[in-house]
Design an enzyme around this catalytic site. Sequence first.
Site, PDB file in Angstrom:
ATOM      1  N   ARG A 131       3.565   9.819   8.309  1.00 17.46           N
ATOM      2  CA  ARG A 131       2.509  10.751   7.884  1.00 17.46           C
ATOM      3  C   ARG A 131       2.612  12.128   8.517  1.00 17.46           C
ATOM      4  O   ARG A 131       1.765  12.974   8.271  1.00 17.46           O
ATOM      5  CB  ARG A 131       1.138  10.115   8.140  1.00 17.46           C
ATOM      6  CG  ARG A 131       1.027   8.781   7.429  1.00 17.46           C
ATOM      7  CD  ARG A 131      -0.348   8.190   7.348  1.00 17.46           C
ATOM      8  NE  ARG A 131      -0.296   7.061   6.455  1.00 17.46           N
ATOM      9  CZ  ARG A 131      -0.279   5.776   6.833  1.00 17.46           C
ATOM     10  NH1 ARG A 131      -0.361   5.454   8.106  1.00 17.46           N
ATOM     11  NH2 ARG A 131      -0.195   4.819   5.940  1.00 17.46           N
ATOM     12  N   GLY A 192      -1.634  -4.249  12.771  1.00 16.80           N
ATOM     13  CA  GLY A 192      -2.871  -5.022  12.804  1.00 16.80           C
ATOM     14  C   GLY A 192      -2.816  -6.345  12.063  1.00 16.80           C
ATOM     15  O   GLY A 192      -3.680  -7.196  12.270  1.00 16.80           O
ATOM     16  N   ASP A 320     -10.915  -7.192   6.108  1.00 17.58           N
ATOM     17  CA  ASP A 320      -9.882  -6.183   6.405  1.00 17.58           C
ATOM     18  C   ASP A 320     -10.420  -4.763   6.261  1.00 17.58           C
ATOM     19  O   ASP A 320      -9.700  -3.868   5.826  1.00 17.58           O
ATOM     20  CB  ASP A 320      -8.625  -6.375   5.543  1.00 17.58           C
ATOM     21  CG  ASP A 320      -7.450  -5.547   6.074  1.00 17.58           C
ATOM     22  OD1 ASP A 320      -7.383  -5.346   7.296  1.00 17.58           O
ATOM     23  OD2 ASP A 320      -6.619  -5.092   5.265  1.00 17.58           O
ATOM     24  N   ARG A 344     -13.429   2.269   5.409  1.00 22.52           N
ATOM     25  CA  ARG A 344     -12.880   1.303   4.446  1.00 22.52           C
ATOM     26  C   ARG A 344     -13.999   0.463   3.828  1.00 22.52           C
ATOM     27  O   ARG A 344     -13.912   0.032   2.678  1.00 22.52           O
ATOM     28  CB  ARG A 344     -11.914   0.349   5.171  1.00 22.52           C
ATOM     29  CG  ARG A 344     -10.540   0.923   5.461  1.00 22.52           C
ATOM     30  CD  ARG A 344      -9.522   0.535   4.419  1.00 22.52           C
ATOM     31  NE  ARG A 344      -8.949  -0.781   4.598  1.00 22.52           N
ATOM     32  CZ  ARG A 344      -7.847  -1.053   5.305  1.00 22.52           C
ATOM     33  NH1 ARG A 344      -7.203  -0.094   5.931  1.00 22.52           N
ATOM     34  NH2 ARG A 344      -7.372  -2.281   5.373  1.00 22.52           N
ATOM     35  N   TRP A 490      -4.344   8.017  -3.501  1.00 28.18           N
ATOM     36  CA  TRP A 490      -3.690   7.681  -2.235  1.00 28.18           C
ATOM     37  C   TRP A 490      -3.162   8.935  -1.528  1.00 28.18           C
ATOM     38  O   TRP A 490      -2.335   8.865  -0.631  1.00 28.18           O
ATOM     39  CB  TRP A 490      -2.546   6.674  -2.492  1.00 28.18           C
ATOM     40  CG  TRP A 490      -2.345   5.690  -1.382  1.00 28.18           C
ATOM     41  CD1 TRP A 490      -1.306   5.657  -0.491  1.00 28.18           C
ATOM     42  CD2 TRP A 490      -3.190   4.584  -1.040  1.00 28.18           C
ATOM     43  NE1 TRP A 490      -1.462   4.615   0.384  1.00 28.18           N
ATOM     44  CE2 TRP A 490      -2.610   3.933   0.066  1.00 28.18           C
ATOM     45  CE3 TRP A 490      -4.394   4.087  -1.559  1.00 28.18           C
ATOM     46  CZ2 TRP A 490      -3.173   2.805   0.654  1.00 28.18           C
ATOM     47  CZ3 TRP A 490      -4.956   2.970  -0.972  1.00 28.18           C
ATOM     48  CH2 TRP A 490      -4.343   2.339   0.119  1.00 28.18           C
TER      49      TRP A 490
HETATM   50 CA    CA Z   1      -5.788  -4.115   8.367  1.00 26.67          CA
END
Ligand code: CA
Length: 588
Positions: A131, A192, A320, A344, A490
């Site tokens: 990124r 993660g 998640d 999220r 995205w």
């Molecule tokens: Ca995750």
Amino acid sequence: MRKLFIAALASALAGGTAYAEGVSEQDLANDTANTSSVLTNGMGRHLQRYSPLTMLNKDNVSKLTPVWAFSLGGEKQRGQETQPLIHDGVMYITGSYSRMYAIDVKTGKELWQYDARLPEGILPCCDVVNRGGAIYGDKIYFGTLDARIVALDLKTGKVAWRKKIADYKAGYSYTAAPIIVNGLVITGNSGGEFGIIGEVQARDAETGETVWTRPVIEGHMGTLNGKPSTMTGTLNATWPGDMWKTGGGATWLGGSYDADTDTIVFGAGNPAPWNSWLRAAGKPKGAEGDNLYAASRIGMDPATGEIKWHFQTTPREGWDYDGVNEVVAYSNRNGEKRWATADRNGFFYVLNREDGKFVRAAPFVKNITWAKGIDENGRPEFVEENRPGDPAAAADGKKGEVIFAVPSFLGGKNWMPMAHSPKTGNFYVPSNEWGMDIWNEPVTYKKGAAYLGSGFTIKPIFDSHIGSLKAIDPDTGDIKWEYKNNAPLWAGVMTTAGGLVFTGTPEGEFIAFDDETGEKLWSFQTGSGIVGQPITWEQDGEQFVSVISGWGGAVPLWGGEVAKKVNYLNQGGLLWTFKLPKELASAN
Ligand code: CA
């Protein structure tokens, strides 16, 4: 010898806090105001992604024209999520598979390329993206998929130092842009989904020596100057038994910095494993089961890594809903100091910048199932029957009750950064409207293996669109306008004082919107999906805009019913640069 002396002198003049050759701490602090360079990810360490430039504006953006495009080449055409940096007539971009390029901004000609030779067996969960980098002194820094941080000479691309963040064989990797504060290069970690431990690390920018580390899961010890410093949280206060030892909380999206309060903020991802029944309260008795500081934002002292405050968005997270999304420092219309973050979990939060205290939250996507709302303390009002069921309670003990949850695990918003405009006072949030079937399964930790204990199928919730760019008033949570897009958004967003909001789509369109009405004022087809982060800057009296095009990232890796909205898209890898034709620009 002479160079050493000059460096020492410069360091002394700067109060000994910085290696003042080249880009200084002051330059980083002025990154937004100085429109001739872009030194930081976020176009300023507050991450507002706002440019005060007005040469390009609502009246003339329809004439915006490409000037050059740069191909990343090779066979490695995967998701291109970089934000370009601009310094001294050179553009620096990172590419998929941990590559970096230096490009002449006037011609688009390559000056140098660095290709991190990645070992076999790296474990990136969600595409081989990067990124972006960070510039300081005479070096540029970026993280690699084998969980290392590399310092390169700005002029030559030669390696100055290269350090290990963590063990890639245990599932660690790195994809975010580092952030630099007072001569320290500060990074998080990724992984993660592998039962790793989220951590923030600070290194001396000149030498790469580790200055401090701060794990973000309670019970783990931090370090300062090579010695243990303080424990994160209180052992077993919110985690049952030994679950904290593999508790997740990856700090995979990097951080922001607020100079007013001298605070860095990193987010921590989902607790591990996904199966939240294994992390519930009462094991041992008394543990609350919130699983701190997973799914939280954490304010830290940049000099020591000590935690100043935390705000947990999703206690005992089980869908998640990583808490990593960027936390933007801004001042609201009354001049009050605030942080804002779009989680999220589908809620947009405003926090007090002084102490991280909750101010308000509002949903920014539709039909959220897992919580009725957020209470006055910032805690979700859970819909308990929308938590994926406990497999231990199932007849076969293998598959818990399947539930349909909104947002999907990829979130109401994922990594793609929103932008703030001090001109309108609004945030511009790239969001997605989707859900998932999700269930829990038994799981045990194994080093280097996925540690989920969940299965899932992602699904659209509307026929017309998944992607939704929204202008949000942070003072009320009101959505001022919305632009719907068929495929999931995205890409990063950018705002300008010229009244423009830029972003791109997976379908390849790079678009400029009117910041007040959402009217599409200009667009350009880039030839592949856009999942990168736009920038703008000024060169020789003209305003330039750049964005990278190259489809990939996490979306195409997960099938479900979303696949048919994206499975026809072409791979790519082109950095596009635009400006107004000279006669139009000078007519302004
Ligand atoms: Ca995750």
